[in-house]
Design an enzyme around this catalytic site. Structure first.
Site, PDB file in Angstrom:
ATOM      1  CD  GLU A   1      -3.019  -0.871   1.980  1.00 14.60           C
ATOM      2  OE1 GLU A   1      -4.418  -1.225   1.814  1.00 14.60           O
ATOM      3  OE2 GLU A   1      -3.218  -0.832   3.173  1.00 14.60           O
TER       4      GLU A   1
ATOM      5  CB  ALA B   1      -7.920   8.861   5.508  1.00 15.92           C
TER       6      ALA B   1
ATOM      7  CG  ASP C   1      -6.706  -4.742  -3.277  1.00 18.15           C
ATOM      8  OD1 ASP C   1      -6.856  -5.668  -3.514  1.00 18.15           O
ATOM      9  OD2 ASP C   1      -6.537  -4.112  -2.161  1.00 18.15           O
TER      10      ASP C   1
ATOM     11  CG  ASP D   1      -8.341  -0.239   2.148  1.00 15.39           C
ATOM     12  OD1 ASP D   1      -7.157   0.879   1.861  1.00 15.39           O
ATOM     13  OD2 ASP D   1      -8.082  -1.254   2.303  1.00 15.39           O
TER      14      ASP D   1
END
Lengths: 393, 393
Positions: A111, A194, A263, A283
């Protein structure tokens, strides 16, 4: 509960622009004003001045606590701020220009903190407003994580690396080991923060398995990869058989194709809005992994269903014009992020890839239009009066 | 057993150069001639023409079998050739110019196929001859591993990567996962092939824990890192209190410092040669990981004991002269390896690092000589007459 959770009209026929916003309560902290501003159709109003206040708050407020966040497969932290603000932290794990190894599967990819930041900007520029605000920040891993965390499972993974940097790796399913450390230089680390959504007890969410979910297997293909008429089945299956759910999914596919995010196995909605509501684009850490290649399969929903919202189509066309070129407005938008002072959040090859991919999306739409006459789904006039016939733009 | 395992004189006073070599039996395969040539003092004679035949054999013979080799923490394969030859295969796992991440500990570093090859050349050029011959080869992972292996645990880890390359990861403690695949391009993979030593049933070996072993911990220091007088204790401890064992260990430290190998936790000897024998320099995959930095702690045995073989010292001095510069002869030596046709086995920065480090070794010796008068251990005249007083060169 409703008072705590955004403007909600009794009958959604009123339309979200008629709701009285409650976000002007100056005494509320920005994260609460963000929560109160969530509507049935979007997470935030892009003109709401609270947006800038919220990202400023996340980027500058004193960090009170840092613990690991459970769920998902890779390391992320839950950060607490004064006045009960919280953010989801994803650390920088690779240099910004590094491309994903060509031999790694999408489900093995790291990520990226900058992908989370860039995805928020892209989603907003596309007019979706479906990603919670994300901002970059340089944090001190020693004073802002190690010394203040109450999370023993996290704190015992801290160490000083051979180069003298303060590192940690946490406990999680993938890449949480001393072979994959997250390191400050020697203390300072780039992260994405976030904004957290309202707590699940206040605003429960529903998780939906994407019909175009990948197999998450090295060998198996998903049904949609084998069946070109797959969308015919999806179109007949609730909730995709009415309302905007199908074109919402296609919006998400367009966003994901532009940033090459493979993803997207699930998406979420707010439960209290039922089926007639926007899809959360949560995400996005595995986006922006490769600029030199495009992944056409991400566009499968658009290609197989040949349908797109009129508003999305018009926005994409606008962003393909020289004066409003997507790469240019993304570059400009990203300069608003504090981390852009350290280095551009997306390198130029990633920005150019956006333009190249946008052209491909428009090409797919055009090919659809040559074969079908119900490609453009007119969502612009009275979008909330239930299903209607699609109109060619 | 003796006939099968090299020349061995009844009394080692005869000296190894008086032994009749049995390696000229033309009908023996080269690996057997190598085994027969192992002496008490070295693995091979550097002038033995069998050396070139052996590496040619490994580099060109048809591969009959490939299975995983147990032991150790990272993936390696045991390769079988016609006439019962065997080699230890280590695959290329990172691009040749990649430097080890500064935040990785020595015990987390990848093994490098080119480090195995370069270590063999360096050890030979230093006159040690204590590393089994290693050669590079381009192999076809499909036809030379996947299709012929009888190892189910290995074969089920094969897959085709998103880029269309044939990959595998095997089963082992570290880096054996789909996140760390070993991949052909699309089939061809660079590997190192190290000659196997005689079977342990024929020539059992003894494993010795290095007195200067690192802690293999993120936080703990080893005793030698805390105690500057550590060598005084070692010098009094068998087997370091007599014969050449201590200077052998220092030879190994010099080799390891030059190639920046921090992973020498153990070393081995052939059991039947007792304590008066050379040390095997096995397992060099973690050398040559970083060219931009030196690791002075690897030289601790030399620095703390202030002792070095005269033959080693003279060789090092020779290799520091412009006409015999270590980097130049390494570059030349490595061009003999078949993989040098693909790309140089050591990049120029790694070659320059050798010269820089060699100068540092000589500097440490000089500093020792300024303080002590028994630094140079005279091993040149009658090295095998037991302990003797060291003589300053």
């Amino acid at each position: 509960m409703r008072a705590k959770f955004g403007p909600q009209s009794n009958s959604h026929e009123e339309g979200y622009d008629k709701v009285t916003w409650t976000t002007d309560v100056e005494t509320h902290p920005p994260w609460l004003r963000f929560h109160l501003g969530i509507s049935r159709w979007e997470l935030y109003n892009r003109k709401d001045p609270n947006l800038a206040q919220l990202t400023h708050y996340l980027a500058t407020q004193h960090i009170l606590g840092s613990v690991q966040k459970k769920g998902g497969t890779q390391l992320k932290l839950l950060i607490s701020f004064p006045n009960y603000g919280q953010a989801l932290l994803k650390p920088m794990k690779q240099t910004r220009h590094a491309e994903t190894d060509v031999n790694l599967f999408y489900f093995s990819d790291f990520e990226r903190h900058n992908a989370e930041i860039a995805a928020f900007h892209l989603d907003r520029l596309l007019g979706f407003n479906r990603i919670p605000p994300v901002v970059g920040r340089l944090i001190n891993v020693t004073t802002e994580i190690k010394e203040i965390t109450t999370d023993r499972r996290l704190s015992k993974t801290f160490f000083t690396s051979p180069a003298g940097n303060v590192c940690f790796y946490g406990q999680c399913e993938y890449y949480c080991s001393v072979e994959h450390p997250v390191c400050g230089q020697p203390h300072m680390l780039e992260v994405s923060l976030a904004t957290m959504l309202p707590d699940l007890t206040i605003a429960p969410r529903r998780s939906w398995r994407s019909p175009w979910r990948r197999s998450y297997s090295r060998t198996k293909l998903a049904q949609w990869e084998k069946d070109p008429a797959y969308c015919d089945t999806v179109k007949q299956t609730p909730p995709y058989n009415q309302g905007t759910r199908l074109v919402d999914l296609i919006d998400m596919a367009v966003l994901d194709f532009l940033m090459s995010n493979m993803d997207r196995h699930h998406y979420e909605t707010f439960e209290q809005f039922g089926n007639n509501t926007f899809l959360l684009h949560l995400d996005n850490g595995r986006a922006f992994g490769r600029h030199s290649q495009d992944e056409p399969s991400i566009l499968a929903p658009l290609q197989q269903c040949c349908r797109i919202r009129r508003s999305t189509f018009l926005r994409l066309r606008l962003l393909s014009l020289p004066d409003f070129r997507l790469s240019d407005i993304m570059r400009e938008s990203l300069t608003q992020d504090p981390l852009s002072r350290v280095a551009p959040l997306l390198s130029e090859p990633h920005l150019s890839a956006l333009d190249r991919r946008l052209a491909k999306v428009l090409q797919v739409v055009q090919t659809c239009q040559e074969k079908h006459d119900d490609v453009i789904y007119n969502d612009i006039e009275g979008h909330d009066q239930g299903p209607r016939s699609a109109v060619t733009a």
